[in-house]
Design a protein around this motif. Sequence first.
Motif, PDB file in Angstrom:
ATOM      1  N   VAL A 138      42.276  29.573  14.775  1.00  0.00           N
ATOM      2  CA  VAL A 138      42.488  28.963  13.389  1.00  0.00           C
ATOM      3  C   VAL A 138      41.724  27.173  14.093  1.00  0.00           C
ATOM      4  CG1 VAL A 138      43.887  27.129  12.589  1.00  0.00           C
ATOM      5  CG2 VAL A 138      45.069  29.675  12.982  1.00  0.00           C
ATOM      6  N   ASP A 139      40.793  27.195  13.356  1.00  0.00           N
ATOM      7  CA  ASP A 139      40.021  25.587  13.992  1.00  0.00           C
ATOM      8  C   ASP A 139      40.170  24.594  12.562  1.00  0.00           C
ATOM      9  OD1 ASP A 139      39.705  25.903  10.989  1.00  0.00           O
ATOM     10  OD2 ASP A 139      37.708  27.453  11.806  1.00  0.00           O
ATOM     11  N   LEU A 140      40.520  23.389  12.917  1.00  0.00           N
ATOM     12  CA  LEU A 140      40.693  22.393  12.647  1.00  0.00           C
ATOM     13  C   LEU A 140      40.882  21.810  10.981  1.00  0.00           C
ATOM     14  CD1 LEU A 140      42.105  19.004  13.138  1.00  0.00           C
ATOM     15  CD2 LEU A 140      39.318  18.575  13.093  1.00  0.00           C
ATOM     16  N   GLN A 159      39.173  12.149  21.443  1.00  0.00           N
ATOM     17  CA  GLN A 159      37.877  11.872  22.450  1.00  0.00           C
ATOM     18  C   GLN A 159      37.994  13.902  22.752  1.00  0.00           C
ATOM     19  OE1 GLN A 159      39.580   9.696  25.661  1.00  0.00           O
ATOM     20  NE2 GLN A 159      38.717   7.303  24.388  1.00  0.00           N
ATOM     21  N   ALA A 160      38.827  14.201  22.563  1.00  0.00           N
ATOM     22  CA  ALA A 160      38.674  16.361  23.232  1.00  0.00           C
ATOM     23  C   ALA A 160      38.217  17.192  21.794  1.00  0.00           C
ATOM     24  CB  ALA A 160      40.426  16.289  22.970  1.00  0.00           C
ATOM     25  N   ILE A 161      37.833  15.907  21.313  1.00  0.00           N
ATOM     26  CA  ILE A 161      36.806  16.641  19.563  1.00  0.00           C
ATOM     27  C   ILE A 161      35.753  16.471  20.324  1.00  0.00           C
ATOM     28  CG2 ILE A 161      36.265  16.689  17.073  1.00  0.00           C
ATOM     29  CD1 ILE A 161      38.961  15.169  16.606  1.00  0.00           C
ATOM     30  N   ASP A 162      34.739  18.206  19.445  1.00  0.00           N
ATOM     31  CA  ASP A 162      33.703  18.169  20.088  1.00  0.00           C
ATOM     32  C   ASP A 162      32.576  17.942  18.813  1.00  0.00           C
ATOM     33  OD1 ASP A 162      31.321  19.250  20.779  1.00  0.00           O
ATOM     34  OD2 ASP A 162      30.999  21.205  21.342  1.00  0.00           O
ATOM     35  N   TYR A 163      32.415  16.939  19.223  1.00  0.00           N
ATOM     36  CA  TYR A 163      31.750  16.417  17.780  1.00  0.00           C
ATOM     37  C   TYR A 163      30.449  17.005  17.279  1.00  0.00           C
ATOM     38  CZ  TYR A 163      35.663  12.602  17.819  1.00  0.00           C
ATOM     39  OH  TYR A 163      36.846  11.988  17.803  1.00  0.00           O
ATOM     40  N   GLU A 164      29.542  17.493  18.379  1.00  0.00           N
ATOM     41  CA  GLU A 164      29.039  18.516  17.973  1.00  0.00           C
ATOM     42  C   GLU A 164      28.600  19.677  17.026  1.00  0.00           C
ATOM     43  OE1 GLU A 164      25.885  19.452  21.192  1.00  0.00           O
ATOM     44  OE2 GLU A 164      25.753  17.544  22.124  1.00  0.00           O
ATOM     45  N   LEU A 165      30.074  20.169  17.109  1.00  0.00           N
ATOM     46  CA  LEU A 165      30.745  21.300  16.636  1.00  0.00           C
ATOM     47  C   LEU A 165      31.458  21.111  15.687  1.00  0.00           C
ATOM     48  CD1 LEU A 165      31.036  24.165  19.330  1.00  0.00           C
ATOM     49  CD2 LEU A 165      29.254  23.584  18.049  1.00  0.00           C
ATOM     50  N   GLU A 166      32.128  19.890  15.486  1.00  0.00           N
ATOM     51  CA  GLU A 166      34.003  19.477  14.681  1.00  0.00           C
ATOM     52  C   GLU A 166      33.546  18.217  13.637  1.00  0.00           C
ATOM     53  OE1 GLU A 166      37.246  22.469  15.767  1.00  0.00           O
ATOM     54  OE2 GLU A 166      36.989  20.605  17.144  1.00  0.00           O
ATOM     55  N   GLU A 167      32.181  17.606  13.480  1.00  0.00           N
ATOM     56  CA  GLU A 167      32.173  16.046  13.249  1.00  0.00           C
ATOM     57  C   GLU A 167      32.542  16.200  11.615  1.00  0.00           C
ATOM     58  OE1 GLU A 167      29.136  12.697  11.998  1.00  0.00           O
ATOM     59  OE2 GLU A 167      28.774  14.301  13.908  1.00  0.00           O
ATOM     60  N   SER A 168      32.633  16.990  10.821  1.00  0.00           N
ATOM     61  CA  SER A 168      32.642  17.013   9.764  1.00  0.00           C
ATOM     62  C   SER A 168      34.270  17.410   9.620  1.00  0.00           C
ATOM     63  CB  SER A 168      31.807  18.590   9.680  1.00  0.00           C
ATOM     64  OG  SER A 168      30.664  18.207   8.530  1.00  0.00           O
ATOM     65  N   ALA A 169      34.083  18.649  10.751  1.00  0.00           N
ATOM     66  CA  ALA A 169      35.752  18.684   9.951  1.00  0.00           C
ATOM     67  C   ALA A 169      36.848  17.614  10.139  1.00  0.00           C
ATOM     68  CB  ALA A 169      36.145  20.233  10.976  1.00  0.00           C
ATOM     69  N   LYS A 182      40.971   3.073  13.831  1.00  0.00           N
ATOM     70  CA  LYS A 182      40.000   2.262  13.441  1.00  0.00           C
ATOM     71  C   LYS A 182      39.981   3.782  14.913  1.00  0.00           C
ATOM     72  CE  LYS A 182      41.202  -1.262  17.992  1.00  0.00           C
ATOM     73  NZ  LYS A 182      40.131  -1.749  16.697  1.00  0.00           N
ATOM     74  N   VAL A 183      40.353   4.186  15.192  1.00  0.00           N
ATOM     75  CA  VAL A 183      40.054   5.122  16.262  1.00  0.00           C
ATOM     76  C   VAL A 183      38.670   6.155  15.748  1.00  0.00           C
ATOM     77  CG1 VAL A 183      40.225   7.289  17.927  1.00  0.00           C
ATOM     78  CG2 VAL A 183      42.283   5.168  17.989  1.00  0.00           C
ATOM     79  N   ALA A 184      39.008   6.786  14.303  1.00  0.00           N
ATOM     80  CA  ALA A 184      38.004   7.313  13.940  1.00  0.00           C
ATOM     81  C   ALA A 184      36.977   7.009  13.144  1.00  0.00           C
ATOM     82  CB  ALA A 184      38.252   7.328  12.090  1.00  0.00           C
ATOM     83  N   TYR A 185      36.941   5.225  13.262  1.00  0.00           N
ATOM     84  CA  TYR A 185      35.369   4.385  12.980  1.00  0.00           C
ATOM     85  C   TYR A 185      35.380   4.387  14.364  1.00  0.00           C
ATOM     86  CZ  TYR A 185      32.717   0.685  11.249  1.00  0.00           C
ATOM     87  OH  TYR A 185      31.204   0.135  11.675  1.00  0.00           O
ATOM     88  N   GLU A 186      35.696   3.362  15.566  1.00  0.00           N
ATOM     89  CA  GLU A 186      35.467   3.976  16.587  1.00  0.00           C
ATOM     90  C   GLU A 186      34.142   5.231  17.758  1.00  0.00           C
ATOM     91  OE1 GLU A 186      38.775   1.211  18.939  1.00  0.00           O
ATOM     92  OE2 GLU A 186      38.368   3.205  19.214  1.00  0.00           O
ATOM     93  N   ASN A 187      34.996   5.973  16.847  1.00  0.00           N
ATOM     94  CA  ASN A 187      34.689   7.309  17.380  1.00  0.00           C
ATOM     95  C   ASN A 187      32.961   8.120  16.376  1.00  0.00           C
ATOM     96  OD1 ASN A 187      35.453   9.232  19.200  1.00  0.00           O
ATOM     97  ND2 ASN A 187      37.767   8.215  18.514  1.00  0.00           N
TER      98      ASN A 187
END
Length: 706
Positions: A460-462, A522-532, A558-563
């Motif tokens: 199950v993905d995000l 921080q545990a999210i792989d933003y290269e693969l899951e940025e849109s998710a 706040k954290v979403a904007y930081e990332n």
Amino acid sequence: MSGGGDGAKSSEWTEEIEYLDESGSVIYSGKGVRSVEPGLDDHVLIGGLKKPLVNASAVAKIVEVVKRWKWGPDLENQLDKLQFVPNMTHVVQAMKVIKESDASLSTTGAPSFTAYNKVIQYLAKAEKLEVCFCCFKKVQDAGWQIDAETYNCVMSLFLNKGLPYKAFEIYESMAGTTSMLNGSTYELMIPSLAKSGRLDAAFKLFQEMKVRNFKLSYNVFASLVDSMGKAGRLDTSMKIYMELQGFGLRPSATMYVSLIESFAKAGKLDSAIRLWDEMKKAGYRPNFGLYTMIVESHAKSGKLDIAMSAFADMEKAGFLPTPSTYSCLLEMHAASGQVDAAMKLYNSMINAGLKPGLSTYTSLLLLLANKKLVDVAAKILLEMKAMGFSVDVSASDVLMVYIKEGSVDIALRWLQFMGSSGIRTNNFIIRQLFESCMKNGLYESAKPLLETYVNSAAKVDLILYTSILAHLVRCQEEQNERHLMSILSATNHKAHSFMCGLFTGPEQRKQPVLSFVREFFQAIDYELEESAARYFVNVLLNYLVLMGQINRARCVWKVAYENKLFPKAIVFDQHIAWSLDVRNLSVGAALIAVVHTLHRFRKRMLYYGVVPRRIKLVTGPTLKIVIAQMLSSVESPFEVSKVVLRAPGDSVMEWFKKPIVQQFLLNEIPSRADILMHKLNTIFPSSAPEIRSLSPPKPLMGRKAV
């Protein structure tokens, strides 16, 4: 014959042979040569001894035959009786002897001309290709006259030996003198040129033949009609066909077949069926191949009435249609949605003992699926399985038809049938059906599907988790909320552990909420899951705002904007303009972003004394109402336009100094229901259940979050 000797003791014949004409006059005398026995080619018998045939003996034999029989059929018969195969040397020397003897007799030379032509013709008819061509070339190179019959014989030899290009070379050397071409030449070359694809040359000879008033045979017409038709030159083919009839010749069944096939293959079905009718009126019975072509060509072009009529005639004529013909008709009827006709053909095919192919079964099953004939489709699928086909893919295709049509109840019923029959489907389709159940509020049916999906090692993905959370955001019934919470738990996704931890206290989490949120992101792989991740933040902030968890919501923003999930949302244009763009955010995310960003603007203005000329909140037409209502509750200076809320920097500075504003920005958003729940069904697009988890809407997923 005179003279004699013991053949066993002598090395050569001693007796003389005299050759007489019909009146008894001597026309030639010389040493005799005995015929070779069968199997003794290139040898003669001298007495009882077998010795090689010398050139002189062979030449003498050829000369004596030519001298005796002159020309005509008698000469040909005698040449045929030769018991050896002359080579080029034999023939050339014989012609030289004849020429010299003729000259010495002061004759007209006719016997010599006839002789070497007859020799070449004899060799051609005897299929002695190499010797024949060598002699032909020698005679041609010597400049001696070659008659049309000899040309025809040599060309015919090469054609029969499968060497048309050599025949055409000889024809081209002959064609320089049109007067040499006789009727036999035309009869020979027109079909050969046409068959080899030299259609223009063949047609030119055809026209020339008519101009010279040679009799046109049926074979000439037939070869041109056939070759022109197969080459796609249908107008010319039809013109020659009509001309044939004008000459009083009757088209054969083979010609009709050729014409009909040519027109049918070219898609000229009206002409093909007209010729078909002419053929039957002429008393010819169409053959199996022609029936098949007429049926299949009309079926493929959608002319099913004509195809079925020809099909019925085919069966009446005693021909058993092939599986290909059945399949073509069945598939085209299926494509046009004609269930009864398709099923009738299928049953007829089975009763005839024929096995439908995979494409035929697929077409029929999809037709039955589209018509929602579930029981019939199940019966056909089981018959397909009994025939030895793998049916997993076909069954899944039917399931996808029901899912795409939104027939969820039928899809669930079909899936149950598949399971009871031992037929498997794939995880992609299970997921599609799960999402359809969620969209239609069939949560009890959805959970077992999700469990099947998870238990089959599918992840199950995000995006999928977020889509379930979006349904929970909009849920208004307690019973359904419990189902949805159970479904969220069944995903086993790490986002669910995060959600549960977010709603517990710091004692249970053993860390502040901001640290907890940062750890998850921080545990999210933003290269693969940025849109998710962006989609998840939008829906999660909706949920937190509706649950009144404003501080937790601000931590998430706040954290979403930081990332850098929303990198262009906030813009500081030095002292000119500061702006926040929330057009690509959900309602909850937009509300939190406005409060959190205004708090940042206040700190910058008050602590550092920096005041821009103006401040803009770019909302778009949908979010404008919600944000304007929220700010109006604390008497903000922002003026509302079509898509922007704007205010002068000085006015905003004075507004920030008010205690109510400080409390508003530091604590929480007013909890008035008309603000937070403002027509949620129409202005909560990011959480709408119709959003497909595999393709989130552009406002939520787009990279351009200004």
